[in-house]
Each structure stands twice: as C-alpha cells, then as structure tokens.
Scaffold this active site. Structure first.
Site, mmCIF file in Angstrom:
data_model
loop_
_atom_site.group_PDB
_atom_site.id
_atom_site.type_symbol
_atom_site.label_atom_id
_atom_site.label_comp_id
_atom_site.label_asym_id
_atom_site.label_seq_id
_atom_site.Cartn_x
_atom_site.Cartn_y
_atom_site.Cartn_z
ATOM 1 N N SER A 301 0.781 -1.158 -0.042
ATOM 2 C CA SER A 301 -0.026 0.147 0.063
ATOM 3 C C SER A 301 0.723 1.239 -0.205
ATOM 4 C CB SER A 301 -0.768 0.109 1.267
ATOM 5 O OG SER A 301 -1.986 0.801 1.004
ATOM 6 N N ASP A 312 10.096 5.145 -10.288
ATOM 7 C CA ASP A 312 9.520 5.715 -11.673
ATOM 8 C C ASP A 312 10.233 7.043 -12.086
ATOM 9 O OD1 ASP A 312 7.757 3.657 -11.908
ATOM 10 O OD2 ASP A 312 6.090 4.882 -11.798
ATOM 11 N N LYS A 326 -0.559 -4.081 -3.508
ATOM 12 C CA LYS A 326 -1.852 -3.868 -3.054
ATOM 13 C C LYS A 326 -2.042 -2.272 -3.678
ATOM 14 C CE LYS A 326 -4.771 -2.234 0.807
ATOM 15 N NZ LYS A 326 -5.092 -1.036 0.527
#
Length: 546
Positions: A301, A312, A326
């Site tokens: 999460s 990224d 998740k």
C-alpha cells in the site's frame, strides 16, 4: 424484536451514508425503484435476524450477528474492504493519531501462550514505567493482584495496561536477582507511537532509517531524523520499508515529497466513475543524496506508493523482494457506536501509470498466503523518467533482487524454545556465571550518556566461554543437535545471543544494530549505493531537461 434489530441496522446504514458524504463526496439518492428494492431487501434482512435471535438453538447477540453479516458482505467485494468493531476502530485511531495512553513499555510473552510478559527493553526516560522504576527483564506476573499466567497478551494483558491518562494500574513483577516479587503502582500517561523507531548512521556517511508504517506523525518524524543525521554526516541513505503494511495515504505522499522535485507526480487515484486525482510534490527543495529503498513481500500500500514513485522518477534504487501488490484505495467511514468501515473506493497508479495491484479473483486465502507474483515477461512494461524498464500488475519489482535470510534448523529450534532469550536473562541476572557482571553494567547508572551506551555495546561480546556454557544450556534443555550443526551456526548464534543481551542492557536500538550486521538485504543495499549515485545523476539530468 424486529424493531430493535432494525434500529441497529438502520443507524449503521445512516451513519455510513453521512460518512460517505463527508469523506467520499455527496451521497446521492438513487432512482425510486432502486430505493424500493433496497427497502424490501432490508425488511427481509431484519426478519432473518429476528428469526435467528428468537429461535436459534442457543442465545445469540444481535450486535454480533449484524457485525458478522457486515463482514460477510464485505468479503464478497475485495480482500481489503473491512469492518472495524469498537475495539478495532479504537486501535486504528491510536495508530493513525500516533499515540495512546499507557505505561510506555515494550512487552512480549515470557513463554509461548503465557499471559506473563517480559519488559524487553529499558523504558524510555520520562515514561510512566521509567518514573515508577520498571526495568528491562522484569516479568509482569500480576495485574491488580490477579495472576496473568493464562491471559491472552492482546485480548487481556495490553487492554488492562492501557487506560485513560491520569489513572493508575497496580502490577507485580518478578525481577532477575530479586528473591521476592516487587509491587508497583504506575500512573498512565500519553505515549507516542513512533513510526520511525530506528534512524542512525549504519556506516560513516551512510544513514539508515526504517519506517514501520505511515501515520499522522510520519513526515514530522522523518524530518527530525534527517535533520539529526545530517549533523552526523549523512551523505547517502538506506530507507527501509520492509514489512511496512501502509497506512495514511497523505503521509506516503509527504514522505515521497521530501525526495522528489517540485510538481512531480507521486501517485494518481481513480474511482469507479473514472475520476482521477493526481497527487504531486509541493516542496520547493528535495533532499539530494543517493538513496536505496528496501522492500520485501510484506511491503504494501503506502510503502508501495513511496517505492513506486521513487523508482519511476529514477530517484532511488529499489532492493529486496517484490512487494505485496496492493493498489486498492480504502476510505475510512465512521459508523454508529464508534465502529468503522474501510471501503475500497478506487485504485492508485504510480507516476509511470503502473497499476501494481495483484489479481484476487481466486480465494482470499490464496491472495494473502500464496503471494505468487507473475514473472516480468508476463507483466505489462512501463518506462521510468530515464528510460529504465519497470513492470506493473503485481507489486513493485526491485531493481536488485535479494531474498530474505532464513535461519537453519538449529537456530529456528533454539528460537522456538525461547532459549536465546532465557539464557541471556540468566546471564543478565548472574544466575549463569560469565566473564562480566551484566546486571551491574545495566543498573549502575540509569542516566547513561550516549557515549556510555556505545561503550557498553562494545563491552558486550559473546566469548568462547559463554558459547560453551550456552552449548551446555541447550543440552540441559533437551535440544538435540550435532557438533557440526552448532559449528555451522556459530556466527548466527553469537549474533542472536548478543542481540538478546544488548536488548536487556542498553535497549532495542543497540540490539537492532547488531541484527543488521547479518542482514543480507541491508548489506546488499549498502553495497548498492554506487548504483544509487548513478541514478541520482540521471534524476538530476531529467530535472534540468524538464
């Protein structure tokens, strides 16, 4: 009977509707035929509840029936929508607010299944336990004069130790070196629940910070840790998010914000209505040093939001194991009677547009326990800012994969039988003769300076003499092993014994530092910082271009 059960159900539904307007936007009424159908189904539901309560073979609670039916309803939706009873909701609020009222002690069972608990580290100065004179190694044997041998630690011991600020609790402890039990009356006070328990220089110029979960205090704790470590020479950072189950989305965003440039996307959320909300950085200045982020199969999460954003944007090297996977957003809706509902209201995506949620079409048991991740060749490919390939649909895949260490059969046996801890306690109390008077070391001066503590850490070594006594202790406790097994595990056994002793003598951080010496994932992270330097340069180039 029907009216009483119907009232319970109605107040729950009304409270959820009101909460939906507060947290998730206005709760609009549906078409008339839908409302009529809902009323008909609610009538059937209350009739079923009334019938069960009136005619079932044993007496049952309408509250338990309603709560169980809500849980059953949520299980038809997804693995993460959940219902909170009063006790669960209170615990959730404590974790999110970052505080509770109690004694300020860390405890664990004296032995598996026992209600008697051991205070496992020295209480922090200023806490109620410290003021009362409780110490590491004390065994809590009675609470309010009642023996706790058969109590459950989570259901009975902890709730009895907690309580409103200013109230008192009587406890009886058995202390190593004392022939008689000691009685204490401790006044409860506010105790902060820190989400960053460990933050220190793991090597010269290399800082280590572990975030256990994300609550309202996490970003403030991180700022404090970074400021302190900067004064100690921080030049690069290992950020440990292993076993971090997540928490407050706002705090995951705030943590990522500290390491990214202004106006970069951290995460975007999308609801069933197609609405998208992008969360972007807002700070004017980022921390500019090489970073490695540690994750494992239990990182979930909010911890995946942070690691995904930093990966990224080429801001950090990710090391460890593929994370849980998740990406379902839960909104917490308070319900009547201090209960709560965590309902999935959307999905989140990383800056490269990756959805990292794992499939959950099979059983929820498989979802939580099998943790089967699709290999990279079966997953959708995305690109980081610098053109590196990353993958969606099943957790964050690390840039450098390192499996978690596992102990040998012998070390696991010793741990299962609680023999590391019990032997260290006997060394500490002096009931097993050793090279040093550990009890005097620990209790000669309660107000030790940091330098004194560090010196004490260096003094605590597991000598060959202690190791020989430990071998005899294992035999006395009927543990079967070969000489070859013991010799093969000798380094691990020394490390684990030293950890337990330091836990009693100095505290948890010193013990934890020793554990990191044999932590393969941490050591790989440190060794990978050269790659993180390359990534940081790539990140800075992308920053100049953009």
């Amino acid at each position: 009977m029907k009216s009483r059960i119907g009232l319970i159900l109605l107040t729950t539904i009304v409270a959820a509707s009101v909460a939906g307007g507060f947290f998730g936007g206005k709760a609009n009424a549906g078409p008339p035929h839908v409302e009529d159908r809902t009323q008909e189904l609610l009538k059937t539901y209350t009739e079923a509840l009334a019938t069960i309560e009136a005619h079932f073979v044993r007496e049952v609670s309408s509250e338990d029936l309603v709560e169980s039916s809500i849980r059953g309803m949520l299980r038809t939706l997804d693995p993460h929508s959940s219902f909170f009873s009063r006790k669960d909701y209170n615990r959730l609020q404590e974790e999110q607010q970052g505080k509770y009222f109690g004694l300020g002690i860390t405890i664990r069972p004296e032995s598996p299944g026992s209600g008697r608990v051991v205070i496992v580290e020295p209480p922090a100065p200023g806490t109620p336990a410290y003021k009362a004179g409780l110490r590491a190694g004390d065994v809590i044997a009675r609470i309010r004069g009642v023996a706790v041998d058969d109590w459950d630690i989570n259901e009975e011991v902890i709730p009895n130790l907690k309580g409103p600020k200013g109230t008192t609790i009587d406890i009886t402890v058995e202390r190593p070196g004392e022939t008689e039990p000691l009685d204490f009356t401790v006044e409860r006070d506010e105790i902060p629940l820190h989400t960053i328990k460990y933050a220190f220089m793991v090597r010269p110029e290399i800082a280590y910070i572990r975030i256990d979960r994300f609550s309202e205090t996490t970003s403030r704790e991180l700022d404090g840790a970074l400021d302190r470590l900067a004064k100690e020479g921080l030049q690069s950072l290992v950020l440990d998010l292993r076993d971090n189950p997540g928490g407050a989305l706002s705090q995951a965003i705030a943590v990522a914000d500290r390491f990214l440039k202004r106006d970069q996307v951290i995460v975007s959320t999308r609801s069933r209505f197609g609405k998208e909300h992008e969360h972007t950085t807002r700070r004017e200045q980022e921390y500019m040093f090489p970073m490695v982020v540690l994750i494992n199969r239990n990182s979930a999460s909010a911890s995946e939001i942070v690691s995904g954003a930093l990966q990224d944007h080429d801001r950090a090297l990710i090391v460890g194991e593929t994370s849980f996977g998740k990406a379902l957003v839960q909104t917490i809706y308070p319900l009547d009677g201090n209960r709560g509902l965590a309902l999935t209201t959307g999905k989140y995506y990383t800056p490269s547009d990756r959805l990292i949620q794992r499939e959950y079409a099979g059983s929820f048991w498989d979802y939580y326990n099998s943790r089967i991740h699709r290999p990279s060749e079966e997953r959708e490919r995305f690109l980081t800012d610098g053109g590196r390939e990353v993958f969606g649909g099943g957790g964050i895949m690390p840039d450098v994969e390192v499996e978690q260490d596992t102990f040998s059969r012998l070390s696991r046996q010793i741990q299962r039988n609680n023999l590391f801890r019990s032997f260290a306690s006997r060394l500490y109390s002096g009931s097993i003769e050793s090279d040093s008077d550990y009890y005097a070391m620990a209790n000669g001066d309660r107000e030790k300076t940091q330098k004194q503590k560090e010196a004490l850490v260096d003094q605590v070594q597991i000598t060959d003499r202690i190791l020989d006594r430990f071998t005899d202790y294992l035999v006395e406790n009927d543990l079967e092993f070969s000489e070859e097994e013991f010799q093969s595990d000798q380094e691990i056994i020394r490390n684990l014994l030293r950890r337990e002793l330091l836990l009693l003598l100095v505290g948890d951080e010193a013990s934890y530092r020793i554990a990191l010496e044999l932590d393969r994932q941490v050591q790989t992270a440190i060794d990978s910082l050269d790659q993180a330097v390359v990534l940081l340069k790539r990140h800075q180039v992308a920053k100049q271009i953009n």
